[in-house]
Write an enzyme that holds these catalytic residues in place. Structure first.
Site, PDB file in Angstrom:
ATOM      1  N   CYS A  19     -16.741  38.399  87.875  1.00 40.50           N
ATOM      2  CA  CYS A  19     -15.681  37.052  87.642  1.00 40.50           C
ATOM      3  C   CYS A  19     -14.283  37.555  87.607  1.00 40.50           C
ATOM      4  O   CYS A  19     -13.862  38.173  86.672  1.00 40.50           O
ATOM      5  CB  CYS A  19     -16.259  36.638  86.587  1.00 40.50           C
ATOM      6  SG  CYS A  19     -15.269  35.192  85.907  1.00 40.50           S
ATOM      7  N   CYS A  67     -12.477  36.189  84.865  1.00 43.20           N
ATOM      8  CA  CYS A  67     -12.646  36.863  83.561  1.00 43.20           C
ATOM      9  C   CYS A  67     -11.838  38.226  83.431  1.00 43.20           C
ATOM     10  O   CYS A  67     -11.178  38.591  82.548  1.00 43.20           O
ATOM     11  CB  CYS A  67     -14.083  37.371  83.465  1.00 43.20           C
ATOM     12  SG  CYS A  67     -15.543  36.180  83.514  1.00 43.20           S
TER      13      CYS A  67
END
Length: 147
Positions: free
Chosen positions: A69, A72
């Site tokens: 991600c 993230c």
């Protein structure tokens, strides 16, 4: 003197009991003698997650994330800085949703990153999407003022 609080050691998982006013005194674990607050989020597995959520008397902030991600990864440094600013008032954990799909399913995580704040073993707030350090700290502080 206030009521004692229980703090789970980030190293050995022992549950420590100490006076709330001693949280800022760099307390150490009674079992392994390491510091109870490390100024960084703790990567957890399911068992460690459960223990921290159930046994810590301070709020626990959880970052549900995944290695693949992009947002993230962008938020990771901010989350680390937030740990330095929020501890010892709050314990910060990281849950890799790819490796801990049981936790992602249990908490119905639909997007990552997602921050969730737990108190007394229960989720009390959730915020999806990447945030900067000031956003994370402000969000947690606002929730703690209204708790």
């Amino acid at each position: 003197m206030t009521d004692p609080v229980h703090i789970v050691c980030p190293h050995c998982e022992a549950v420590n009991r100490l006076a709330r006013e001693r949280l800022n005194d760099t307390p150490v674990c009674g079992k392994c003698a390491k510091e109870l607050f490390v100024g960084a989020p703790i990567d957890v597995n399911t068992a460690r997650f459960n223990k921290h959520i159930e046994r810590n008397d301070i709020p626990v902030l959880v970052d549900f994330w995944a290695e693949w991600c992009g947002p993230c990864k962008m938020m990771a440094p901010a989350y680390l800085q937030a740990a330095r600013r929020l501890e010892p008032r709050v314990r910060l954990l990281k849950v890799d949703t790819e490796h801990l799909q049981d936790l992602a399913a249990r908490y119905n995580i639909r997007s990552i990153p997602t921050l969730a704040l737990f108190r007394n073993g229960r989720e009390v707030a959730r915020q999806p999407g990447a945030m900067d350090v000031n956003g994370i700290v402000s969000w947690v502080d606002a929730l703690m003022r209204h708790a």
